[in-house]
Design an enzyme around this catalytic site. Sequence first.
Site, PDB file in Angstrom:
ATOM      1  N   TYR A 111       0.847  -1.211   0.000  1.00 27.75           N
ATOM      2  CA  TYR A 111       0.000   0.000   0.000  1.00 27.75           C
ATOM      3  C   TYR A 111       0.877   1.253   0.000  1.00 27.75           C
ATOM      4  O   TYR A 111       0.541   2.263  -0.616  1.00 27.75           O
ATOM      5  CB  TYR A 111      -0.968  -0.031   1.192  1.00 27.75           C
ATOM      6  CG  TYR A 111      -1.797  -1.287   1.157  1.00 27.75           C
ATOM      7  CD1 TYR A 111      -2.877  -1.392   0.281  1.00 27.75           C
ATOM      8  CD2 TYR A 111      -1.447  -2.403   1.916  1.00 27.75           C
ATOM      9  CE1 TYR A 111      -3.601  -2.569   0.191  1.00 27.75           C
ATOM     10  CE2 TYR A 111      -2.173  -3.578   1.826  1.00 27.75           C
ATOM     11  CZ  TYR A 111      -3.257  -3.648   0.951  1.00 27.75           C
ATOM     12  OH  TYR A 111      -3.963  -4.823   0.847  1.00 27.75           O
ATOM     13  N   GLU A 153       4.983   9.459  -8.077  1.00 25.74           N
ATOM     14  CA  GLU A 153       5.911   9.087  -9.150  1.00 25.74           C
ATOM     15  C   GLU A 153       5.242   9.335 -10.507  1.00 25.74           C
ATOM     16  O   GLU A 153       5.850   9.879 -11.435  1.00 25.74           O
ATOM     17  CB  GLU A 153       6.261   7.606  -8.964  1.00 25.74           C
ATOM     18  CG  GLU A 153       7.237   7.071  -9.972  1.00 25.74           C
ATOM     19  CD  GLU A 153       7.776   5.692  -9.577  1.00 25.74           C
ATOM     20  OE1 GLU A 153       7.683   5.319  -8.383  1.00 25.74           O
ATOM     21  OE2 GLU A 153       8.280   5.003 -10.467  1.00 25.74           O
TER      22      GLU A 153
END
Length: 386
Positions: free
Chosen positions: A242, A251
Amino acid sequence: MIEFEFKEPTILGEDLLMIRRQLRRFVQERIVPFADDWEEQGFTPRALYRELGAMGYLGMRHPVEYGGGGLGALASVILGEELSRSGYGGVASALTVHSDMSIAHIAHRGSHAQKQKYLPAACAGEKIGAICVTEPGAGSDVAGLRTRAIRDDDGWVINGSKTFITNGVQADIYIVAARTDPDAKGSRGISLFIVEKGTPGFQVSKKFEKHGWRSSDTAELFFDDVRVPHDAMLGEEGRGFYYIMGTFQNERLVVGALVSGASARAIELTVDYVKHREAFGKSLWDQQVVRNKIAAIAAKAQAVRALTYQCAQMIDEGIDTVREVSMLKAFGAETLQEVVHTCLQLHGGTGYIIGTPIERMARDSRILTIGGGATEVMLEEVAKRL
Ligand SMILES: Cc1cc2nc3c(=O)[nH]c(=O)nc-3n(C[C@H](O)[C@H](O)[C@H](O)COP(=O)(O)OP(=O)(O)OC[C@H]3O[C@@H](n4cnc5c(N)ncnc54)[C@H](O)[C@@H]3O)c2cc1C
């Protein structure tokens, strides 16, 4: 050189605009003149991390009390855009993997002691970070990873291997995903650890030669009975999957920024080229079909950029963005392929010659539809939420 500029989003305040101006100048003076050498040597030098760190650009998102800037997601977008606008995707990836994808895990769920130990040096660019998830047998399917961490009285013993790790050779601080509960199904039973370079049993087993991103190093790592203390675990045991998915949102946002920066640069190079290149008695720009092609990619690049800023704003407002960020990763990375290949086409033979910026940018861009969540996987995340 003819300059191509997207209009600034009106949400950016003077502080962020100033960061952009400073980064733009830094990239022109301290990256562009030297980056061909870094492409040749296969990594981005430590000195560059230190310079950017000293200016406060590697820890903009991290807490002020640990050496960071305490800024929001828009700061990461500006960093990604400006580094990518250099036209050297390898430099941009090496630096953003450090600032936004690896060390970010410590900022997000590290204990006070972990933050105190690692963040100030990382924000200053004195220590480099890497994120180690992918394995030879598990890439897109993160839940399939097999690196194992077994608890004993003194801490944890890690065995396994990781592959395609950005900054894998140069890094000092490795965030490593390992399975701590072999009986837990799939995504459960994975935990994150901080492994320091030099820990006995940990070794860089291979440095890859790559198609693009040549100024960032990419490595295979091997863990042979690597012992780390109990307090090397990041966050809670069994929550690693998670945590990885959570940080992936950032990202993927940064990928949107990398696409925006690279698109602006590719379009700028191409407008300049076609305006100066004569064929059939006029410039290429005087051919309507050439202008149309460039206008079409500029429109798509603008759309990616708008979605990037929207996602950053949503993240800063605490709104769930998994669907939108997945759209951004898929649409942005695919759009960049169209942008760079249209630009390469319009450069003619020049665009195919090694050493021209557009040739390098076409190679650098290719990874973005694969790394950090392949397009197909991202579209599946979108579909699940429709
Ligand atoms: C230069 C570079 C840098 C990288 N940096 C890092 C890093 O720092 N840290 C890290 O942990 N990893 C890193 N990676 C790994 C990267 O994230 C993986 O390569 C990526 O997740 C894909 O995994 P894979 O290569 O195993 O491909 P696979 O999972 O084997 O997939 C191969 C292809 O199959 C297709 N595919 C996969 N799943 C599906 C699906 N469900 N439905 C339809 N099609 C599908 C996609 O087209 C995909 O490209 C890097 C990779 C490269 C090349």
